[in-house]
Design a protein around this motif. Sequence first.
Motif, PDB file in Angstrom:
ATOM      1  N   UNK A  79       0.814  -1.213   0.000  1.00 29.79           N
ATOM      2  CA  UNK A  79       0.000   0.000   0.000  1.00 29.79           C
ATOM      3  C   UNK A  79       0.850   1.266   0.000  1.00 29.79           C
ATOM      4  N   UNK A  80       1.926   1.257   0.764  1.00 30.78           N
ATOM      5  CA  UNK A  80       2.710   2.480   0.914  1.00 30.78           C
ATOM      6  C   UNK A  80       3.896   2.587  -0.042  1.00 30.78           C
ATOM      7  N   UNK A  81       4.395   1.425  -0.529  1.00 32.98           N
ATOM      8  CA  UNK A  81       5.628   1.461  -1.319  1.00 32.98           C
ATOM      9  C   UNK A  81       5.583   0.598  -2.579  1.00 32.98           C
ATOM     10  N   UNK A  82       4.455  -0.062  -2.836  1.00 37.38           N
ATOM     11  CA  UNK A  82       4.333  -0.978  -3.974  1.00 37.38           C
ATOM     12  C   UNK A  82       5.509  -1.955  -3.998  1.00 37.38           C
ATOM     13  N   UNK A  83       5.838  -2.470  -2.811  1.00 34.75           N
ATOM     14  CA  UNK A  83       6.978  -3.361  -2.656  1.00 34.75           C
ATOM     15  C   UNK A  83       6.519  -4.631  -1.950  1.00 34.75           C
ATOM     16  N   UNK A  84       6.511  -5.768  -2.640  1.00 33.69           N
ATOM     17  CA  UNK A  84       6.134  -7.023  -1.988  1.00 33.69           C
ATOM     18  C   UNK A  84       7.112  -7.376  -0.866  1.00 33.69           C
ATOM     19  N   UNK A  85       6.632  -8.095   0.110  1.00 35.35           N
ATOM     20  CA  UNK A  85       7.460  -8.482   1.245  1.00 35.35           C
ATOM     21  C   UNK A  85       8.671  -9.290   0.805  1.00 35.35           C
ATOM     22  N   UNK A  86       8.522 -10.166  -0.184  1.00 32.16           N
ATOM     23  CA  UNK A  86       9.662 -10.957  -0.657  1.00 32.16           C
ATOM     24  C   UNK A  86      10.745 -10.051  -1.239  1.00 32.16           C
ATOM     25  N   UNK A  87      10.352  -9.015  -1.954  1.00 28.88           N
ATOM     26  CA  UNK A  87      11.321  -8.064  -2.503  1.00 28.88           C
ATOM     27  C   UNK A  87      12.006  -7.305  -1.378  1.00 28.88           C
ATOM     28  N   UNK A  88      11.229  -6.865  -0.407  1.00 20.15           N
ATOM     29  CA  UNK A  88      11.794  -6.187   0.760  1.00 20.15           C
ATOM     30  C   UNK A  88      12.814  -7.089   1.442  1.00 20.15           C
ATOM     31  N   UNK A 114      10.873   2.072   7.576  1.00 21.27           N
ATOM     32  CA  UNK A 114      10.023   2.556   8.670  1.00 21.27           C
ATOM     33  C   UNK A 114       8.621   1.951   8.643  1.00 21.27           C
ATOM     34  N   UNK A 115       8.072   1.766   7.455  1.00 24.73           N
ATOM     35  CA  UNK A 115       6.746   1.148   7.330  1.00 24.73           C
ATOM     36  C   UNK A 115       6.788  -0.285   7.854  1.00 24.73           C
ATOM     37  N   UNK A 116       7.780  -1.031   7.423  1.00 22.57           N
ATOM     38  CA  UNK A 116       7.889  -2.422   7.837  1.00 22.57           C
ATOM     39  C   UNK A 116       8.129  -2.535   9.347  1.00 22.57           C
ATOM     40  N   UNK A 117       9.055  -1.774   9.848  1.00 20.99           N
ATOM     41  CA  UNK A 117       9.372  -1.855  11.273  1.00 20.99           C
ATOM     42  C   UNK A 117       8.204  -1.380  12.135  1.00 20.99           C
ATOM     43  N   UNK A 118       7.479  -0.382  11.647  1.00 19.25           N
ATOM     44  CA  UNK A 118       6.275   0.069  12.351  1.00 19.25           C
ATOM     45  C   UNK A 118       5.255  -1.074  12.412  1.00 19.25           C
ATOM     46  N   UNK A 119       5.127  -1.815  11.303  1.00 21.49           N
ATOM     47  CA  UNK A 119       4.211  -2.961  11.288  1.00 21.49           C
ATOM     48  C   UNK A 119       4.658  -4.064  12.231  1.00 21.49           C
ATOM     49  N   UNK A 120       5.949  -4.357  12.244  1.00 21.92           N
ATOM     50  CA  UNK A 120       6.467  -5.377  13.161  1.00 21.92           C
ATOM     51  C   UNK A 120       6.143  -4.982  14.598  1.00 21.92           C
ATOM     52  N   UNK A 121       6.353  -3.704  14.908  1.00 21.83           N
ATOM     53  CA  UNK A 121       6.043  -3.233  16.261  1.00 21.83           C
ATOM     54  C   UNK A 121       4.543  -3.329  16.534  1.00 21.83           C
ATOM     55  N   UNK A 145      15.212  -8.252  10.655  1.00 20.29           N
ATOM     56  CA  UNK A 145      16.068  -7.098  10.745  1.00 20.29           C
ATOM     57  C   UNK A 145      16.632  -6.991  12.153  1.00 20.29           C
ATOM     58  N   UNK A 146      17.867  -6.655  12.235  1.00 24.45           N
ATOM     59  CA  UNK A 146      18.496  -6.351  13.517  1.00 24.45           C
ATOM     60  C   UNK A 146      18.484  -4.849  13.690  1.00 24.45           C
ATOM     61  N   UNK A 147      18.865  -4.369  14.839  1.00 29.58           N
ATOM     62  CA  UNK A 147      18.924  -2.926  15.034  1.00 29.58           C
ATOM     63  C   UNK A 147      19.937  -2.308  14.088  1.00 29.58           C
ATOM     64  N   UNK A 148      20.974  -3.053  13.731  1.00 29.44           N
ATOM     65  CA  UNK A 148      21.965  -2.544  12.781  1.00 29.44           C
ATOM     66  C   UNK A 148      21.336  -2.318  11.418  1.00 29.44           C
ATOM     67  N   UNK A 149      20.468  -3.214  10.993  1.00 32.19           N
ATOM     68  CA  UNK A 149      19.801  -3.054   9.703  1.00 32.19           C
ATOM     69  C   UNK A 149      18.901  -1.831   9.737  1.00 32.19           C
ATOM     70  N   UNK A 150      18.167  -1.660  10.835  1.00 34.09           N
ATOM     71  CA  UNK A 150      17.290  -0.503  10.955  1.00 34.09           C
ATOM     72  C   UNK A 150      18.089   0.780  10.829  1.00 34.09           C
ATOM     73  N   UNK A 151      19.219   0.834  11.499  1.00 31.26           N
ATOM     74  CA  UNK A 151      20.050   2.033  11.424  1.00 31.26           C
ATOM     75  C   UNK A 151      20.611   2.209  10.022  1.00 31.26           C
ATOM     76  N   UNK A 152      21.072   1.123   9.391  1.00 19.11           N
ATOM     77  CA  UNK A 152      21.624   1.200   8.041  1.00 19.11           C
ATOM     78  C   UNK A 152      20.553   1.666   7.056  1.00 19.11           C
ATOM     79  N   UNK A 153      19.381   1.081   7.133  1.00 15.73           N
ATOM     80  CA  UNK A 153      18.321   1.408   6.177  1.00 15.73           C
ATOM     81  C   UNK A 153      17.826   2.828   6.362  1.00 15.73           C
ATOM     82  N   UNK A 154      17.864   3.330   7.584  1.00 15.27           N
ATOM     83  CA  UNK A 154      17.405   4.696   7.820  1.00 15.27           C
ATOM     84  C   UNK A 154      18.476   5.727   7.501  1.00 15.27           C
ATOM     85  N   UNK A 155      19.699   5.272   7.279  1.00  7.94           N
ATOM     86  CA  UNK A 155      20.733   6.164   6.810  1.00  7.94           C
ATOM     87  C   UNK A 155      21.597   6.652   7.895  1.00  7.94           C
TER      88      UNK A 155
END
Length: 177
Positions: free
Chosen positions: A35-44, A116-123, A167-177
Amino acid sequence: MTGTGRLTEGQLVAWRNFLQAHAVLVRRLEADLLAEHQLPLASYDVLVQLVEAPERRLRMTELAQGVLISRSGLTRLVDRLEREGLVRREVCDDDARGLFAVLTEDGFQRLRRASPTHLRGVARYAMDRLDDAQVAALAEICALLLDGGGVVPAARDGAERTRADQESSATEQTARG
């Protein structure tokens, strides 16, 4: 359980709840990403695997095992991601038959926007519903189910599925820049 293959009613209920929870969580996470990124979970999932890899690249066989998808399924998925400019393939220098999947800058940026969308959903769908002791228990249970090693045999063709989240916290930090 005594190794007889017979389960108690409580074990069956736990197993069914686990399967249903997994299916519901994956559907919700996928729906948010689409819905937010037109990105399937497998691609993510592929993009996450690559961002965590050294030099942001993995052999196709390693990537297939990491995302728990068959080799043929991964080939089709990487074809699509390559057409979108999110990954590219590179020939392996020491093995002419080997190929790497490499995260492009566009792929990194797409992951950065989607994380952020994915991690928000996980939370929202999972972690916020558990207290600290339950999160620790869940982590311990999952480690036991993975035999402590976390290495899962590669999926055979036709046995495709994706991970909901690793995702680990390192991935979250890497992906957020």
